[in-house]
Scaffold this active site. Structure first.
Site, PDB file in Angstrom:
ATOM      1  CE1 TYR A 158       3.118   2.721  -3.954  1.00  0.00           C
ATOM      2  CE2 TYR A 158       4.842   2.736  -2.283  1.00  0.00           C
ATOM      3  CZ  TYR A 158       4.455   2.811  -3.608  1.00  0.00           C
ATOM      4  OH  TYR A 158       5.409   2.965  -4.591  1.00  0.00           O
ATOM      5  CE  LYS A 162       4.625  -0.144  -5.633  1.00  0.00           C
ATOM      6  NZ  LYS A 162       4.631  -0.412  -7.084  1.00  0.00           N
TER       7      LYS A 162
END
Length: 258
Positions: A158, A162
């Site tokens: 994740y 990002k």
């Protein structure tokens, strides 16, 4: 005082049925924008649409699986044909769980990448192509995460996604400044959303973790969905017309970047 340049603009907010997404949709509607609530869940999207209409605003739902490039393009084309060309895109949709990297597997990586990075590419591509063709400028604001700026335990893939979103926005800012289109990223810190609840549930001892997160924030609390729209709407407005390629954290001071 209202932000300049939002009234009457068509804005697409992905993940618009969720916590940060719904708060952002409602704020855009308050400023007189025409809101497209994009979500994979029809029920979640329609709930926000109904709330906006009940308050006298204008909104429609866009139901699409943003990990499907063809379906996303068709959904954007349908919105532009029936509701109007998109002036502002807010890439907000996301998903995560607490999984240490060595306990994760490629299928999980693929799901995280599809939702948090590939979906941003899939929806930005048709919206941006239309903005460039119309020669009318535009705004793209992506919701990153401080996990993408400083890393976060249990969020390796994740965090990588990002960080990729941040770099993607900076690169598009360089490529399309001449078209009058700006690209910026807003990075929430630890924020009270359904995704955070799922993350803490997977990590175990949810309430202990909640207290620890709050203690780590200089302002002494977790973020709330309503903490985010101010920064998002500012970057989407004409008041931020000379701001592009930038990343701002909305984290209560949890992270501080120079």
């Amino acid at each position: 005082m209202s932000l300049r340049g939002l009234k009457g603009k068509v804005v697409v907010v992905t993940g618009g049925g969720g916590g940060i997404g719904s708060a952002t949709c409602l704020r855009f509607a308050e400023e007189g924008a025409r809101v497209v609530v994009a979500d994979i869940s029809p029920a979640a999207a329609e709930k926000v649409v109904e709330a906006i209409r009940a308050a006298g605003g204008e909104a429609v739902a866009m139901i699409a699986d943003l990990t499907d490039y063809a379906a996303t393009g068709e959904a954007v084309a349908k919105i532009e044909a029936g509701f109007g060309p998109v002036d502002i895109l807010v890439n907000n949709a996301g998903w995560d769980l607490f999984v240490p990297f060595l306990k994760s597997e490629p299928d999980y990586w693929a799901k995280i990448i599809d939702i948090n990075l590939r979906a941003v590419l899939n929806v930005t591509r048709p919206v941006l192509a239309s903005m460039v063709a119309r020669k009318a400028g535009g705004r793209v604001v992506s919701i990153g995460s401080d996990a993408g700026r400083g890393g976060s335990s249990g969020e390796s893939v994740y965090s990588a996604c990002k960080a990729g979103v941040i770099a993607f926005m900076k690169t598009l800012a360089r490529e399309h400044s001449r078209h009058g289109i700006t690209f910026n990223t807003v990075c929430p810190g630890v924020t009270e959303t359904g995704m955070l609840e799922n993350f803490m549930e997977a990590a175990g001892d949810k309430e202990k973790l909640r207290v620890a997160f709050a203690k780590a924030v200089p302002m002494g609390r977790l973020g709330r969905p309503e903490d985010l729209p101010g920064a998002i709407l500012f970057l989407a407005s004409d008041d931020a017309a000379f701001i592009t390629g930038q990343t701002i954290s909305v984290s209560g001071g949890l992270t501080m970047h120079g």
